[in-house]
Design a protein around this motif. Structure first.
Motif, PDB file in Angstrom:
ATOM      1  N   ILE A  11      35.842   8.422   7.459  1.00  0.00           N
ATOM      2  CA  ILE A  11      36.431   7.862   8.670  1.00  0.00           C
ATOM      3  C   ILE A  11      36.258   6.349   8.666  1.00  0.00           C
ATOM      4  CG2 ILE A  11      36.242   7.747  11.187  1.00  0.00           C
ATOM      5  CD1 ILE A  11      35.570  10.763  11.077  1.00  0.00           C
ATOM      6  N   GLY A  12      37.364   5.678   8.898  1.00  0.00           N
ATOM      7  CA  GLY A  12      37.373   4.226   9.022  1.00  0.00           C
ATOM      8  C   GLY A  12      37.984   3.844  10.363  1.00  0.00           C
ATOM      9  N   PRO A  18      41.594   9.382  16.665  1.00  0.00           N
ATOM     10  CA  PRO A  18      41.668  10.831  16.479  1.00  0.00           C
ATOM     11  C   PRO A  18      40.294  11.480  16.300  1.00  0.00           C
ATOM     12  CG  PRO A  18      42.628   9.684  14.590  1.00  0.00           C
ATOM     13  CD  PRO A  18      42.353   8.655  15.648  1.00  0.00           C
ATOM     14  N   TRP A  19      39.366  10.778  15.647  1.00  0.00           N
ATOM     15  CA  TRP A  19      38.009  11.300  15.483  1.00  0.00           C
ATOM     16  C   TRP A  19      37.355  11.511  16.845  1.00  0.00           C
ATOM     17  CZ3 TRP A  19      33.442   7.764  13.818  1.00  0.00           C
ATOM     18  CH2 TRP A  19      32.269   8.518  13.637  1.00  0.00           C
ATOM     19  N   ILE A  53      37.111  13.084   7.821  1.00  0.00           N
ATOM     20  CA  ILE A  53      38.172  13.651   8.640  1.00  0.00           C
ATOM     21  C   ILE A  53      39.211  14.284   7.723  1.00  0.00           C
ATOM     22  CG2 ILE A  53      39.531  11.509   8.757  1.00  0.00           C
ATOM     23  CD1 ILE A  53      39.925  12.217  11.815  1.00  0.00           C
ATOM     24  N   ALA A  54      39.786  15.375   8.175  1.00  0.00           N
ATOM     25  CA  ALA A  54      40.878  16.040   7.463  1.00  0.00           C
ATOM     26  C   ALA A  54      42.183  15.575   8.096  1.00  0.00           C
ATOM     27  CB  ALA A  54      40.744  17.554   7.566  1.00  0.00           C
ATOM     28  N   PHE A  64      37.061  17.376  11.547  1.00  0.00           N
ATOM     29  CA  PHE A  64      36.099  16.376  11.070  1.00  0.00           C
ATOM     30  C   PHE A  64      34.763  17.043  10.814  1.00  0.00           C
ATOM     31  CE2 PHE A  64      34.865  16.636  15.461  1.00  0.00           C
ATOM     32  CZ  PHE A  64      33.512  16.347  15.478  1.00  0.00           C
ATOM     33  N   ALA A  65      33.930  16.342  10.077  1.00  0.00           N
ATOM     34  CA  ALA A  65      32.533  16.741   9.886  1.00  0.00           C
ATOM     35  C   ALA A  65      31.680  15.488   9.936  1.00  0.00           C
ATOM     36  CB  ALA A  65      32.343  17.459   8.555  1.00  0.00           C
TER      37      ALA A  65
END
Length: 158
Positions: A11-12, A18-19, A53-54, A64-65
């Motif tokens: 994730i950036g 969205p995260w 993130i997917a 996400f994870a």
């Protein structure tokens, strides 16, 4: 199992909105300010935390994870450090299509690069769906715990 195209990426800044939206779905009790503070902390310590993130080819966030490197004692583990799955979430329409597995594989690979030999996680004792997911991902249950607390008495003693 239906086929779903997606890719996993760290994730950036482009994925912050969205995260945070997906985090709100997983942890609705947390305020927007808490999500903002927690995500900023995660991103500020890349040696300790990972967030992936997917994303679909269309740019939709599917799940996400979040993980951490824990150097303290981790229940059920024999080695330290251990990579710890702090949270994993897949949007309902994208479940049972390999997204959680891909997210967790990414986390596990990162943990290995950090020197971890074990991958740990936990879930609420009543969260049967999460327990099923963990078992499907290859986790083995190690123990069940009941936590206790007691309020300290305040005031003067006689």
């Amino acid at each position: 199992m239906p086929h779903l195209q997606f890719h996993i990426k760290p994730i950036g800044t482009d994925e912050l909105t969205p995260w945070r939206s997906l985090r709100k779905d997983l942890w609705p009790q947390a305020s927007e300010a808490e999500h903002r503070q927690e995500t900023e902390e995660l991103l500020s310590q890349p040696e300790r935390y990972l967030a992936v993130i997917a994303m679909s080819p269309d740019g939709d966030a599917l799940g996400f994870a979040e993980a951490s490197i824990r150097r303290d004692y981790v229940n059920g583990c024999d080695t330290s450090p251990a990579v710890f799955l702090e949270g994993v979430y897949v949007s309902p329409l994208s479940r049972r299509m390999g997204v959680a597995r891909a997210l967790c594989t990414s986390v596990e690979q990162w943990g290995v690069l950090q020197g971890c030999e074990e991958f740990a996680s936990d879930t609420d004792i009543n969260n049967v769906d999460s327990q099923r997911l963990h078992k499907a991902l290859g986790f083995a249950e190690t123990e069940r715990v009941v936590f206790f607390r007691k309020r300290c008495r305040t005031g003067t003693t006689r």
